[in-house]
Design a protein around this motif. Structure first.
Motif, PDB file in Angstrom:
ATOM      1  N   LEU A  95      39.193  47.048  36.066  1.00 52.95           N
ATOM      2  CA  LEU A  95      39.404  45.619  35.860  1.00 52.95           C
ATOM      3  C   LEU A  95      40.421  45.054  36.856  1.00 52.95           C
ATOM      4  O   LEU A  95      40.257  43.948  37.376  1.00 52.95           O
ATOM      5  CB  LEU A  95      39.869  45.352  34.432  1.00 52.95           C
ATOM      6  CG  LEU A  95      38.831  45.604  33.333  1.00 52.95           C
ATOM      7  CD1 LEU A  95      39.491  45.521  31.958  1.00 52.95           C
ATOM      8  CD2 LEU A  95      37.684  44.612  33.442  1.00 52.95           C
ATOM      9  N   ALA A  96      41.471  45.827  37.123  1.00 54.82           N
ATOM     10  CA  ALA A  96      42.491  45.363  38.073  1.00 54.82           C
ATOM     11  C   ALA A  96      41.900  45.216  39.467  1.00 54.82           C
ATOM     12  O   ALA A  96      42.189  44.251  40.189  1.00 54.82           O
ATOM     13  CB  ALA A  96      43.672  46.333  38.089  1.00 54.82           C
ATOM     14  N   ALA A  97      41.060  46.174  39.863  1.00 54.49           N
ATOM     15  CA  ALA A  97      40.452  46.106  41.197  1.00 54.49           C
ATOM     16  C   ALA A  97      39.507  44.915  41.327  1.00 54.49           C
ATOM     17  O   ALA A  97      39.380  44.331  42.408  1.00 54.49           O
ATOM     18  CB  ALA A  97      39.702  47.406  41.493  1.00 54.49           C
ATOM     19  N   GLY A  98      38.860  44.547  40.233  1.00 55.03           N
ATOM     20  CA  GLY A  98      37.907  43.452  40.299  1.00 55.03           C
ATOM     21  C   GLY A  98      38.461  42.112  39.876  1.00 55.03           C
ATOM     22  O   GLY A  98      37.731  41.120  39.826  1.00 55.03           O
ATOM     23  N   ALA A  99      39.759  42.054  39.562  1.00 59.74           N
ATOM     24  CA  ALA A  99      40.342  40.821  39.042  1.00 59.74           C
ATOM     25  C   ALA A  99      40.288  39.692  40.073  1.00 59.74           C
ATOM     26  O   ALA A  99      40.560  39.893  41.269  1.00 59.74           O
ATOM     27  CB  ALA A  99      41.787  41.063  38.627  1.00 59.74           C
ATOM     28  N   THR A 100      39.931  38.519  39.595  1.00 61.28           N
ATOM     29  CA  THR A 100      39.938  37.334  40.458  1.00 61.28           C
ATOM     30  C   THR A 100      41.355  36.890  40.772  1.00 61.28           C
ATOM     31  O   THR A 100      41.688  36.537  41.910  1.00 61.28           O
ATOM     32  CB  THR A 100      39.169  36.185  39.777  1.00 61.28           C
ATOM     33  OG1 THR A 100      37.842  36.618  39.498  1.00 61.28           O
ATOM     34  CG2 THR A 100      39.142  34.952  40.674  1.00 61.28           C
ATOM     35  N   ASP A 101      42.209  36.905  39.748  1.00 64.47           N
ATOM     36  CA  ASP A 101      43.618  36.556  39.922  1.00 64.47           C
ATOM     37  C   ASP A 101      44.352  37.786  40.441  1.00 64.47           C
ATOM     38  O   ASP A 101      44.490  38.791  39.736  1.00 64.47           O
ATOM     39  CB  ASP A 101      44.199  36.104  38.583  1.00 64.47           C
ATOM     40  CG  ASP A 101      45.663  35.669  38.693  1.00 64.47           C
ATOM     41  OD1 ASP A 101      46.240  35.796  39.791  1.00 64.47           O
ATOM     42  OD2 ASP A 101      46.229  35.243  37.667  1.00 64.47           O
ATOM     43  N   ARG A 102      44.830  37.714  41.677  1.00 63.32           N
ATOM     44  CA  ARG A 102      45.478  38.864  42.318  1.00 63.32           C
ATOM     45  C   ARG A 102      46.991  38.820  42.182  1.00 63.32           C
ATOM     46  O   ARG A 102      47.701  39.588  42.841  1.00 63.32           O
ATOM     47  CB  ARG A 102      45.091  38.910  43.798  1.00 63.32           C
ATOM     48  CG  ARG A 102      43.617  38.826  44.074  1.00 63.32           C
ATOM     49  CD  ARG A 102      42.859  40.007  43.482  1.00 63.32           C
ATOM     50  NE  ARG A 102      43.016  41.203  44.297  1.00 63.32           N
ATOM     51  CZ  ARG A 102      42.562  42.409  43.948  1.00 63.32           C
ATOM     52  NH1 ARG A 102      41.964  42.573  42.777  1.00 63.32           N
ATOM     53  NH2 ARG A 102      42.726  43.446  44.742  1.00 63.32           N
ATOM     54  N   GLY A 103      47.485  37.963  41.296  1.00 63.47           N
ATOM     55  CA  GLY A 103      48.929  37.794  41.183  1.00 63.47           C
ATOM     56  C   GLY A 103      49.669  39.034  40.730  1.00 63.47           C
ATOM     57  O   GLY A 103      50.863  39.196  41.016  1.00 63.47           O
ATOM     58  N   GLY A 104      48.982  39.930  40.004  1.00 62.47           N
ATOM     59  CA  GLY A 104      49.664  41.125  39.501  1.00 62.47           C
ATOM     60  C   GLY A 104      49.757  42.258  40.499  1.00 62.47           C
ATOM     61  O   GLY A 104      50.459  43.246  40.252  1.00 62.47           O
ATOM     62  N   ILE A 105      49.050  42.151  41.627  1.00 61.59           N
ATOM     63  CA  ILE A 105      49.043  43.239  42.610  1.00 61.59           C
ATOM     64  C   ILE A 105      50.456  43.544  43.107  1.00 61.59           C
ATOM     65  O   ILE A 105      50.826  44.703  43.298  1.00 61.59           O
ATOM     66  CB  ILE A 105      48.136  42.893  43.803  1.00 61.59           C
ATOM     67  CG1 ILE A 105      46.683  42.707  43.332  1.00 61.59           C
ATOM     68  CG2 ILE A 105      48.221  43.962  44.880  1.00 61.59           C
ATOM     69  CD1 ILE A 105      46.041  43.960  42.798  1.00 61.59           C
ATOM     70  N   ALA A 106      51.254  42.512  43.310  1.00 60.33           N
ATOM     71  CA  ALA A 106      52.610  42.723  43.834  1.00 60.33           C
ATOM     72  C   ALA A 106      53.432  43.600  42.905  1.00 60.33           C
ATOM     73  O   ALA A 106      54.231  44.431  43.364  1.00 60.33           O
ATOM     74  CB  ALA A 106      53.301  41.379  44.043  1.00 60.33           C
ATOM     75  N   ALA A 107      53.251  43.447  41.603  1.00 61.47           N
ATOM     76  CA  ALA A 107      54.004  44.261  40.647  1.00 61.47           C
ATOM     77  C   ALA A 107      53.572  45.724  40.721  1.00 61.47           C
ATOM     78  O   ALA A 107      54.414  46.635  40.643  1.00 61.47           O
ATOM     79  CB  ALA A 107      53.818  43.731  39.227  1.00 61.47           C
ATOM     80  N   ILE A 108      52.278  45.963  40.877  1.00 62.15           N
ATOM     81  CA  ILE A 108      51.806  47.347  41.019  1.00 62.15           C
ATOM     82  C   ILE A 108      52.410  47.972  42.275  1.00 62.15           C
ATOM     83  O   ILE A 108      52.904  49.103  42.259  1.00 62.15           O
ATOM     84  CB  ILE A 108      50.268  47.399  41.095  1.00 62.15           C
ATOM     85  CG1 ILE A 108      49.633  46.710  39.893  1.00 62.15           C
ATOM     86  CG2 ILE A 108      49.794  48.853  41.169  1.00 62.15           C
ATOM     87  CD1 ILE A 108      48.111  46.570  39.998  1.00 62.15           C
TER      88      ILE A 108
END
Length: 257
Positions: A129-142
């Protein structure tokens, strides 16, 4: 130290029983005693008089604490028998207090195995789900938590915190609120499991490549690859726990079934 909840916006369900005051302390003390086996399954709890003597509290506070444990499925009143400790199958295992009591103090082999199965079941889908998420705002936290894992690799306590936060950030980025609340709810159990297999610095260094691969797949939107890499990562952690449990000396308290 970072925690799983540091990177989530959906809090764990607010059902933890308060710990302050006489009543709250009694609930937690009695709950721990049931779960760690000091009050064995099938046995009646000590009488109110005995509990008053043991715990130094009044009858009314004891009575109210037992009511809370009854609501959590740990004990049940039986006519002419008393308040009897219930089998584990009756416990409300997803109650936040029951989770904490089970995993924060000497979890059994079976409990750790069950937890590993939960991770294998839902974390690969969270990565997908994270890889396919439209909202990429959480990538920075990962990405941030991965870098902090690298920086704290020689400090197991700090590393565990950032490892937990890395996985929580993936769940959050996926945007599934049910998975996010499940992750937050299970945070105490996940932290306890990390104490079993994540205190080995050499092992942690070996796992960094797997974490990095998951991160890269998520950033690259490779959904199937992200899910498979996460499956490999959490299955490996489950195998590490099994090896550690097998290596414990016979009779170790942690090795109880």
């Amino acid at each position: 130290m970072a925690t799983l909840l540091d990177v989530t916006t959906t809090p764990a369900p607010d059902r933890n029983y308060r710990r302050d005051g006489v009543h709250g302390r009694l609930v937690h003390e009695l709950g721990r005693r049931v779960i760690d086996g000091r009050y064995p399954i099938g046995d009646a709890l000590p009488t109110e008089t005995a509990l008053v003597d043991q715990l130094g509290s009044g009858r009314s506070a004891i009575r109210e604490a037992v009511k809370v444990l009854t609501a959590k499925g740990l004990v049940k009143a039986r006519t002419k028998v008393g308040t009897v400790v219930q089998p584990e199958s009756c416990w409300h295992l997803l109650d936040p207090d029951v989770l904490a009591w089970r995993y924060q103090n000497d979890p059994s082999d079976k409990q750790l195995e069950d937890l590993g199965g939960v991770r294998v079941a839902f974390e690969p889908e969270a990565a997908r789900l994270a890889a396919g998420a439209t909202d990429r705002g959480g990538i920075a936290a990962i990405q941030r938590e991965y870098l902090l894992m690298e920086q704290t690799i020689d400090d197991p306590d700090e590393f565990i915190g950032h490892d937990l936060a890395f996985h929580a950030a993936i769940v959050h980025t996926g945007g599934n609120q049910l998975l996010e609340q499940l992750s937050a709810l299970m945070s105490a159990a996940f932290a306890a499991a990390r104490q079993v297999h994540t205190r080995n610095v050499r092992r942690n260094k070996r796992t960094l490549a797997g974490h990095r691969a998951v991160l890269d797949a998520i950033v690259g939107r490779r959904v199937d690859e992200a899910a498979e890499l996460m499956r490999v990562l959490v299955t490996g952690a489950q195998h590490d726990i099994r090896r550690d449990l097998r290596s414990r000396p016979r009779g170790d308290a942690h090795a109880r079934a």
